[in-house]
Design a protein around this motif. Structure first.
Motif, PDB file in Angstrom:
ATOM      1  N   GLU A 177      54.881  18.426  -9.384  1.00 39.34           N
ATOM      2  CA  GLU A 177      55.923  19.237  -9.052  1.00 39.34           C
ATOM      3  C   GLU A 177      55.743  20.208 -10.242  1.00 39.34           C
ATOM      4  O   GLU A 177      56.137  21.497  -9.770  1.00 39.34           O
ATOM      5  CB  GLU A 177      57.264  18.664  -9.055  1.00 39.34           C
ATOM      6  N   GLU A 178      56.018  19.997 -11.434  1.00 38.12           N
ATOM      7  CA  GLU A 178      56.101  20.681 -12.257  1.00 38.12           C
ATOM      8  C   GLU A 178      55.229  21.934 -12.595  1.00 38.12           C
ATOM      9  O   GLU A 178      55.527  23.026 -12.898  1.00 38.12           O
ATOM     10  CB  GLU A 178      56.606  20.190 -13.729  1.00 38.12           C
ATOM     11  N   LYS A 219      55.013  13.565 -13.732  1.00 34.84           N
ATOM     12  CA  LYS A 219      55.937  14.457 -12.908  1.00 34.84           C
ATOM     13  C   LYS A 219      55.267  15.766 -12.747  1.00 34.84           C
ATOM     14  O   LYS A 219      55.528  16.696 -12.328  1.00 34.84           O
ATOM     15  CB  LYS A 219      57.257  14.786 -13.395  1.00 34.84           C
ATOM     16  N   ARG A 258      54.669   6.207 -13.906  1.00 35.71           N
ATOM     17  CA  ARG A 258      55.196   6.636 -12.485  1.00 35.71           C
ATOM     18  C   ARG A 258      56.149   5.318 -11.896  1.00 35.71           C
ATOM     19  O   ARG A 258      57.071   5.482 -11.252  1.00 35.71           O
ATOM     20  CB  ARG A 258      54.219   6.375 -11.462  1.00 35.71           C
TER      21      ARG A 258
END
Ligand code: FS2
Ligand code: SF4
Length: 543
Positions: free
Chosen positions: A290-291, A287, A399
């Motif tokens: 985005e993070e 992730k 994922r």
């Protein structure tokens, strides 16, 4: 290129155009060549040992780092990999001169070229597909992937100045053996199990290194929100890097946050004592796009897993150790050296504090010493029936949507079952409110993937306490998730310890040929995963 070393390999058969991980064909090919020269130098060191000569730690570390660099998602930097090939050729040449008997050495031990224009042509002849028989290829690669995982764990122990010469000698002997056309299926199956044996030793070495340096992990509540100061996010698995960064950021007004597998750093007394060690930011590696953007500050990748970064934060992404990405600054520093993170700290001071993406906390630190300190409570809960079963759900996250199985499985478990976990797989369920059983949390997180060793120690202790002869008689099930090669050495280590009927998902490895998969199924009861409902029934009967 051809690569099928991880769970996300294209079509579960192999990446041939570009890696699903983002690895470009030229990088994949240079990694093949780096493995090839590492096999070559390993054949020489193995023979030198047979001649009674000592192999230096520097040579051992060179080989382990070469393997570590080729692990999924660790290093995408072609130039760095080519530099490793040349360095290995330099050292190989010196070792060759020390060798008395050079008869019958494999071609990989003798090959040499410093002309980069020859590298792609050579790489095309020495990759995975160079072994034609699919069963031999499958076993060779299974061993090599296990050795890559073992190398990663060895490297972390080495960074804390702990070495096990027997692990290094085995690693090199086994790597060299994958060049040996005289070894058939039976010999390679035996070598696979022996790899598991050294996997146990390698994880024990790392456990000793970590606990000697930082104390035994203890129950710790970790904040998943953010503070007001700018921050540096540390990802990957290298605790020594975390320690150096914590020391260097003290008093700078910059906080340090852990990410993904580095969460485990929060559990060690000698790391959690730093007041500038703030919380854990984000989730498992996949992730990060985005993070890392919302973190706002610099990010240090100490190992895998790197996702090719977005332009919006590539200038904030740093690598060190085995990790590398073109366009990202690499912080140098060999084993025993103090790395200089001042550039990262200076950049952090100019960045906004992290944007909060969640709040609350998670609890972890249940490695072997902590769980054994609670042993009486745990044993009583099992005897009274308050705990029906333990389910080991260690390993990796990834994922694939199919991995939502693990969240659903954790939710569907009977309320009297306890999850034992380690590795980034835990992010699939460590923020669910699964409650506790008489004060024992239902998710016991031992730490990083290598801390699966802790889970094995705990299981062996329970076996002893309950007076059982066989670990498989414990109320214990294994439902583990894999992604990259460290999970392969964990699996081989569990098989070596005699654990049967391990469920492995979300898919069985694409590198297992049907015959090799059959050997694992017939001898060890290895199985894939089914539906949540079917698997709950399989483990617990009708609930
Ligand atoms: Fe997770 Fe990635 Fe730990 Fe693996 S952070 S999949 O490296 O080794 O697990
Ligand atoms: Fe494909 Fe995995 Fe290899 Fe990357 S590491 S190229 S995703 S098999």
């Amino acid at each position: 290129m051809f690569c099928y070393q991880c769970q996300e390999t294209a079509g579960n058969t192999g990446c041939t155009q570009v890696g699903v991980c983002g690895k470009k064909p030229e990088v994949a090919n240079m990694q093949d060549l780096l493995i090839y020269v590492s096999k070559g130098i390993s054949a020489i060191t193995t023979r030198l040992r047979a001649e009674g000569k000592e192999i230096s730690k520097e040579v051992n570390h060179l080989i382990t780092l070469n393997l570590f660099i080729t692990i999924t998602n660790a290093n995408f930097d072609n130039d760095a990999i080519i530099a490793r090939i040349k360095k290995t050729l330099d050292v190989k040449k010196e070792l060759l001169n020390e060798l008395s008997n050079k008869d019958g050495l494999p071609e990989a031990s003798l090959w040499e070229s410093y002309d980069e224009s020859e590298y792609l042509t050579k790489a095309a002849t020495v990759g995975v597909l160079a072994t034609e028989n699919e069963d031999i290829r499958s076993l060779r690669e299974l061993i090599i992937y296990g050795l890559k995982g073992l190398s990663a764990y060895s490297k972390h122990a080495n960074a804390l100045l702990q070495d096990d010469g027997e692990v290094d000698a085995f690693l090199q002997r086994a790597l060299a053996a994958t060049l040996d056309d005289k070894l058939g299926v039976d010999e390679l199956v035996a070598l696979t199990l022996e790899t598991g044996k050294y996997g146990v030793n390698g994880m024990a070495l790392l456990d000793k290194a970590n606990t000697t340096a930082y104390g035994n992990p203890e129950i710790t509540t970790v904040d998943i929100g953010v503070g007001k100061n700018p921050g540096i996010l540390v990802s990957g698995h290298d605790l020594r890097d975390l320690e150096m960064l914590l020391k260097q950021t003290q008093g700078s007004g910059v906080d340090v946050y852990t990410h993904s597998e580095m969460l485990a750093g929060q559990y060690y007394p000698e790391l959690k004592k730093y007041s500038n060690l703030k919380g854990n930011y984000g989730n498992a590696w996949w992730k990060q796009k985005e993070e890392f953007e919302s973190f706002n500050g610099p990010i240090l990748m100490t190992t895998n897993c790197i996702v090719p970064p977005k332009a919006s934060y590539i200038d904030r992404l740093y690598t060190t150790g085995s990790a590398g990405y073109p366009g990202c600054k690499h912080i140098a520093g060999d084993i025993g050296e103090e790395k200089d993170f001042s550039e990262i700290i200076e950049q952090a001071k100019k960045c906004a504090p992290p944007t909060e993406i969640e709040s609350g906390n998670i609890v972890g630190g249940f490695a072997h010493a902590q769980v054994l300190a609670l042993a009486d409570k745990v044993v009583d809960a099992v005897k009274s029936g308050a705990i029906s079963k333990f389910v080991v759900m260690a390993g990796c996250d990834g994922r694939s949507k199919a991995r939502n199985y693990y969240t659903d499985f954790a939710k569907a478990l009977p309320k009297d079952a306890i999850i034992l976990t380690a590795g980034c797989a835990k992010y699939k369920y460590n923020k669910l409110d699964l409650g506790d059983i008489g004060g024992i949390p239902r998710v016991l997180d031992a730490g990083q993937c290598n801390d699966s060793y802790s889970l094995a120690v705990i299981a062996l202790k329970l076996k002893e306490v309950f007076g059982l002869d066989d670990i498989n008689d414990l109320p214990l099930e294994f439902n583990i998730a894999w992604y990259e090669q460290k999970a392969v050495i964990v699996l081989l280590a569990l098989l070596y310890l005699g654990v049967k009927n391990i469920h492995l998902g979300p898919t069985l490895p694409g590198f297992l040929s049907p015959n090799v998969a059959k050997v694992l199924v017939d001898n060890f009861g290895i199985a894939g995963i089914g539906t949540v409902e079917d698997d709950i029934e399989l483990f617990f009967g009708k609930v």
